[in-house]
Design an enzyme around this catalytic site. Sequence first.
Site, PDB file in Angstrom:
ATOM      1  N   THR A   1      14.873  -3.510  -6.547  1.00 22.23           N
ATOM      2  CA  THR A   1      13.605  -3.211  -7.226  1.00 22.23           C
ATOM      3  C   THR A   1      13.010  -1.996  -6.501  1.00 22.23           C
ATOM      4  O   THR A   1      13.417  -0.882  -6.762  1.00 22.23           O
ATOM      5  CB  THR A   1      12.654  -4.426  -7.215  1.00 22.23           C
ATOM      6  OG1 THR A   1      12.499  -4.901  -5.895  1.00 22.23           O
ATOM      7  CG2 THR A   1      13.183  -5.530  -8.110  1.00 22.23           C
TER       8      THR A   1
ATOM      9  N   LYS B   1      18.975  -7.815  -1.767  1.00 20.29           N
ATOM     10  CA  LYS B   1      17.791  -7.014  -2.092  1.00 20.29           C
ATOM     11  C   LYS B   1      16.618  -7.514  -1.269  1.00 20.29           C
ATOM     12  O   LYS B   1      16.566  -8.662  -0.865  1.00 20.29           O
ATOM     13  CB  LYS B   1      17.473  -7.031  -3.584  1.00 20.29           C
ATOM     14  CG  LYS B   1      16.739  -8.238  -4.053  1.00 20.29           C
ATOM     15  CD  LYS B   1      15.941  -7.980  -5.310  1.00 20.29           C
ATOM     16  CE  LYS B   1      14.827  -6.984  -5.124  1.00 20.29           C
ATOM     17  NZ  LYS B   1      13.718  -7.416  -4.256  1.00 20.29           N
TER      18      LYS B   1
ATOM     19  N   THR C   1      11.720 -11.077  -5.241  1.00 17.79           N
ATOM     20  CA  THR C   1      11.911 -10.969  -3.843  1.00 17.79           C
ATOM     21  C   THR C   1      13.311 -11.038  -3.299  1.00 17.79           C
ATOM     22  O   THR C   1      14.144 -10.300  -3.659  1.00 17.79           O
ATOM     23  CB  THR C   1      11.042 -12.037  -3.189  1.00 17.79           C
ATOM     24  OG1 THR C   1       9.723 -11.520  -3.317  1.00 17.79           O
ATOM     25  CG2 THR C   1      11.347 -12.284  -1.758  1.00 17.79           C
TER      26      THR C   1
ATOM     27  N   GLU D   1       7.280  -3.998   3.169  1.00 14.61           N
ATOM     28  CA  GLU D   1       6.307  -3.060   2.623  1.00 14.61           C
ATOM     29  C   GLU D   1       5.601  -2.253   3.695  1.00 14.61           C
ATOM     30  O   GLU D   1       4.809  -2.782   4.456  1.00 14.61           O
ATOM     31  CB  GLU D   1       5.226  -3.791   1.840  1.00 14.61           C
ATOM     32  CG  GLU D   1       5.740  -4.586   0.697  1.00 14.61           C
ATOM     33  CD  GLU D   1       5.543  -6.052   0.938  1.00 14.61           C
ATOM     34  OE1 GLU D   1       5.312  -6.433   2.093  1.00 14.61           O
ATOM     35  OE2 GLU D   1       5.629  -6.798  -0.048  1.00 14.61           O
TER      36      GLU D   1
ATOM     37  N   THR E   1      -0.863  -2.327 -13.281  1.00 14.22           N
ATOM     38  CA  THR E   1      -0.387  -1.744 -14.539  1.00 14.22           C
ATOM     39  C   THR E   1      -0.258  -0.238 -14.415  1.00 14.22           C
ATOM     40  O   THR E   1      -0.849   0.372 -13.549  1.00 14.22           O
ATOM     41  CB  THR E   1      -1.334  -2.036 -15.703  1.00 14.22           C
ATOM     42  OG1 THR E   1      -2.641  -1.676 -15.288  1.00 14.22           O
ATOM     43  CG2 THR E   1      -1.270  -3.474 -16.065  1.00 14.22           C
TER      44      THR E   1
END
Lengths: 407, 407
Positions: B156, B183, B194, B281, B407
Amino acid sequence: MIDQFAGGNIELSNLQENFSFAGVSCGLKLSGKKDLGAIFCKKKALTFAVFTQNSVAAAPVKISKKRLNKNKFIRAILVNSGNANAATGIDGFNDAIEISKNFSDLIGIEEDEVLLASTGIIGVRLDKSKIISKIPALVDRLTLNNHLDFKESIMTTDRFEKEYFETISSKECGGIYIRAYAKGCGMICPNLATMLVFITSNINADEKILKEMFINCVNKSFNAISVDGDTSTNDSVFFMTDMSCPENTINNREDNLIIEFEKALNRCCIKLANDMVRDGEGSTKILEVRAIGFANEENAKKVASNIAKSTLVKCAFFGSDPNWGRILCAAGNTNLIDEDSVSIKIFDTEVYNKRPINFDKESLSKKISDNERVIIEIYNNSGDKSFTFYGCDLTFDYVKLNSEYST
Amino acid sequence: MIDQFAGGNIELSNLQENFSFAGVSCGLKLSGKKDLGAIFCKKKALTFAVFTQNSVAAAPVKISKKRLNKNKFIRAILVNSGNANAATGIDGFNDAIEISKNFSDLIGIEEDEVLLASTGIIGVRLDKSKIISKIPALVDRLTLNNHLDFKESIMTTDRFEKEYFETISSKECGGIYIRAYAKGCGMICPNLATMLVFITSNINADEKILKEMFINCVNKSFNAISVDGDTSTNDSVFFMTDMSCPENTINNREDNLIIEFEKALNRCCIKLANDMVRDGEGSTKILEVRAIGFANEENAKKVASNIAKSTLVKCAFFGSDPNWGRILCAAGNTNLIDEDSVSIKIFDTEVYNKRPINFDKESLSKKISDNERVIIEIYNNSGDKSFTFYGCDLTFDYVKLNSEYST
């Protein structure tokens, strides 16, 4: 009947408070701001306290716990800010004992009638000579009116003062009061510790009733907030009453005055706990998370607190994102909810109900952005118990404040 | 004996792999990147898996769990990225079943010989027609060499690919191998879920021995890391072996080849788990926290993980601050350590030993700043059990990535 902050229909001049306060600067804080405070009661005061559950407890916590186990009638609390006296070993413990002895000797009370609290840097011995040299000045200044100085002396990096005053009218004694001062919960600067609360009152009721009310109120307020999920080495909440009002002890849990008092104590604790969250490191929003419809309060609390503590939820609300996926996921981490039976509301907008539903995301995001307090509700179907937990968002400033080098 | 990544003294051309891979773009990712992948085995493959403990489990997790309970000999795994198919209710469940049926029919295997995995946005139904229309192309592309496409299709917002390949020489079968793709673990973008890991091998050993090894390795790697303390709705780790090497099943736990294999599997899992943390992150540092000298492994794990997960510790290391007070405080939150008996090291520098000790703060801070991996050790005196937990620092970029509107 109840008058918050102002006194309202109660003649405050008739109100008898036996507690006095003081605050001075002794030089622990490099800024020269007040850093040594005391509360003193003319009479023996029935005292309850709860302390950090962290096994690394600061010296003042260890000493206060020990003394309260032996003696529940306390005369004074001595507090310093600027140094937590935590993780300082036997030396730090002995420092605290010596300071306390000095203070009790000067006032002329027993050693174990004094409780202690400290807040500030961890792991650095405090300069006891600075404190001891200022104890005479501190004791000299003990009056009711010096509560302003006291309030200042307990602060570390709090952005604002946290206080509460409320009176409940009663036919005798000029009224029952609750007076409270607190310092913030966020471990705001490197090595700084943490939540201190001092509540004084004149309520006269059965010990068991009072203790139960105190524990209940603490559990729904100070034990229902989180800034970053960490508890500190120094967290302490004290409740002291001189038991002077009313003149006869209330033994009935259903007594009107007791019911009013419990409500007031609850308001006091919720207000101060919320102030702490609002003052959390770099926070811009309070997250009020209500878990509703659980088999027991413990489960409701776990779900609400897991949502309020989730860093992903905290970040989402910093970004004004009505991110129900993260809320559901955080709740699911407790294994106490089933996605096929819960619903979630943010303010009054339902965002999930057993499955994703459509809602106006832009408008809800704007509402989150416009409000300092965000209400998040998760509804379950396994009972009638609820719990409200308070958290805050996670911001750039939190990281900034907490990553800056400590020297 | 062991040759990581390259093959070394093993003639890789002799190595027999019965697994094939494929990856295509089906349009779930707006970017047009590959988002549909498959692993297929020519033979029935003995398969173990562990899944998220979050009660909000995605449809593919529910289906894979159910199938593995009935049937441990699996032929294929179908994976999509771009949509997690989580919190999508019965509709999402039915979508996954339909996709799976389509895939198994086309390959000509039983429905319950297929496992599923998804990763991506939560709470949004996936466009099953996009997937179904690309299944023929996916199946067409199944070869060993297309593992590169597969690796891409499971990503992702991972910043880098996570893979592992190692061979162990054995007299027969051209060697035993471990091939793995993963991943990332961080819930990097709003609503993204996740951790996915796919391990293939040809090891032939007693089922119980293999399962025990797999669970042990997972517990010390994928269950010993945290980016932000949240587990997702989709976490899954799969292990598949076609059991083709050696020719006779190894039934002895002490067999040399088994011991070598377990070590290799452990290296594989630790490597991929560390890659996930490194890719967390916005993280700039891995925190490797070792809790040493505990009565049991569970206690050691609690202490190590509490330190690695503490936001205050995470922020301190982002700021290169050797803040042992926060480490001690986080450990104390477990109530499993006593400040008067523990010591703490950061790299080789002792920073606390039953009480604060002097150390060169500037030089240690520089060492933290210069290294991508920080070693934190806490020594206890209550036993001989240890546990290592991996975390990462908490940075501005974490907050940025996780607060941007979804979004």
